[in-house]
Design an enzyme around this catalytic site. Structure first.
Site, PDB file in Angstrom:
ATOM      1  N   ALA A  98      10.580   6.194  12.311  1.00  0.00           N
ATOM      2  CA  ALA A  98       8.940   6.397  12.345  1.00  0.00           C
ATOM      3  C   ALA A  98       8.473   7.027  11.101  1.00  0.00           C
ATOM      4  O   ALA A  98       7.349   6.968  10.974  1.00  0.00           O
ATOM      5  CB  ALA A  98       8.422   7.231  13.665  1.00  0.00           C
TER       6      ALA A  98
ATOM      7  N   HIS B  42       0.740  -1.127  -0.045  1.00  0.00           N
ATOM      8  CA  HIS B  42      -0.065  -0.020   0.181  1.00  0.00           C
ATOM      9  C   HIS B  42       0.934   1.497  -0.013  1.00  0.00           C
ATOM     10  O   HIS B  42       2.024   1.208   0.764  1.00  0.00           O
ATOM     11  CB  HIS B  42      -1.038  -0.050   1.332  1.00  0.00           C
TER      12      HIS B  42
END
Lengths: 298, 298
Positions: free
Chosen positions: B171, B81
């Site tokens: 992150a 994705h």
């Protein structure tokens, strides 16, 4: 919270003033919630759906039966649904934490109070029936046995009331009982041939070998070229709505006839909605996936 | 009550331990309600759906972004994705009494806090976008522009973050914004030909002349003979689910291909359910006819 659903049927589907009085009874009971109120002009019948905390059930049901009796005169009422009285039937359905046993107990207490204080003959049915014959509503009142027949039969054989006097006054008689949750569902077909309607109603109902949890009748509507297949789905988990709709559509097709609309009387449980939705969309959502909070304007 | 729906997408659909930590964040916030949590192994992505009182939105969203950043390492993460960061996207959707303006304000405050306190670059999108280009998510990250491309592009042109440093750490980056309610819907077709999937996705999406409120992409699934049409329905009132399903079915039929199942990611509003139910059953029930209380055992 212990809740009970009341789905009283009243023999007036034309006079909004009477229905307003009945709705007022609901609003005056703390925590009772009016879910639905539908007037049917042709059947001359109204169905009010209420969810009520168990402690207020008897008061609310009694008040509605009283209001109906004071405002609907069965001496002049007409309409083609099988009917017995101003409050024709008062079903009590256990929801969530309430047991069937509790509903049976409440219904007996209610029947006794209605018979004694309102002087209305009461017949107990379904799980509240006192004889096996009265378990099935159709053995008490049906198309051939309505208030007209009851007037002379009352007090004899199967027509000795469970509570109240053996006399039919202007409020008629009332049928009370604890029953399972059911979905009242009608499908309309584009034909004026009631025989086709009867064949389809017969094909799908338990009594004639159809779906085990479906009761059905065919009615000719005053509207041109419309026959109604009127159904009760007594267990929508075993006989889901989509399956019944598709079966009626298939049967109708055999006569060159088609459904033009369908309708639900009273409430449809969310899980029945989810079930049919999943069937048609080949999806697998669960009740917990349904968002009750709607977005605002989009 | 003022409520906000949060539908954060996290770049981990395989490690249940991480998802449990994120769910724990939800449970630790008073009155926040975890509606749904879905892990997708193939996309390596999870979607958590929460309804949260407006006053706790910033705390909850911040805590989840922090937890994801500490537990998902974008240096090693893979999945097909389009993705930017551990918390890939954090949409805020106004429900009921909350306005879009309030959600925009909350999102800016959240973005600022995430950039400053967590050192994560933040891009604001949808109604919270600070430039017209960033209104549309696909102009920020898309199939051809994911974290790999962002690493070198950050700090240049359209990739100057709205908050936080111009550096991609483990992150990654996070996209935050207030948006309209949408339904994430996938239909699976029985073909292994991605070209057919692409043609169908193109036929139904707004960008190529299809439904005005539908975005769609086709994905080849690892499962044999399955192509996924992945859709966002950005206004289900204008483009109802049944209409999209039927349109995909019709297009697929032209290739001799059929839907084999469909799925909803996150929540489906009850009114969308009612709408499709009414279409298939030719009925006309309303939200108020849906009974939320289920009967017990029947």
């Amino acid at each position: 919270m212990k809740l009970v659903e009341l789905i009283p049927n009243f023999s007036d589907g034309r006079n909004k003033v009477v229905i307003d009085l009945l709705e007022k009874d609901v609003k005056s009971v703390p925590d009772a919630k009016l879910l639905d109120s539908e007037m049917d002009y042709d059947h001359n019948r109204s169905v009010i759906t209420v969810v009520c905390p168990i402690d207020n059930v008897i008061d609310l049901a009694f008040n509605m039966i009283k209001t109906a009796g004071e405002n609907i005169d069965m001496n002049v009422q007409t309409g083609f649904h099988p009917r017995f009285g101003a409050t024709d039937i008062m079903p009590l359905v256990p929801l969530e934490d309430t047991s069937m046993e509790e509903c049976i107990e409440l219904s007996q207490e209610l029947g006794k109070k209605v018979g004694k204080e309102l002087g209305i003959p009461v017949f107990m049915y379904a799980y509240s029936a006192k004889t096996p014959e009265r378990k099935n509503l159709e053995n008490i009142r049906n198309k051939k046995f309505q208030i007209e027949e009851l007037r002379s039969a009352i007090g004899t054989g199967n027509y000795i009331p469970d509570y109240g006097p053996e006399v039919i006054g202007r409020a008629g008689a009332t049928i009370i009982g604890a029953r399972d949750f059911l979905i009242a569902y009608n499908i309309y077909l584009n034909t004026d041939d009631i025989k086709i309607g009867r064949k389809i109603a017969s094909a799908i109902r338990a009594r004639d070998g159809g779906f085990a949890c479906v009761k059905s009748l065919a009615f000719k509507m005053p509207e041109k070229n419309i026959v109604q297949i009127s159904m009760n789905i007594v267990n929508y988990r075993k006989n889901p709505v989509y399956r019944i709709f598709e079966a009626v559509k298939t049967e109708a097709k055999g006569f060159g006839v088609y459904p033009v609309r369908s309708e639900f009387i009273g409430m449809v449980p969310q899980e029945a909605l989810v079930d049919s939705f999943n069937h048609y969309l080949m999806s697998g959502i669960k009740n917990k996936n349904v968002l009750d909070y709607a977005p605002g304007k989009i």
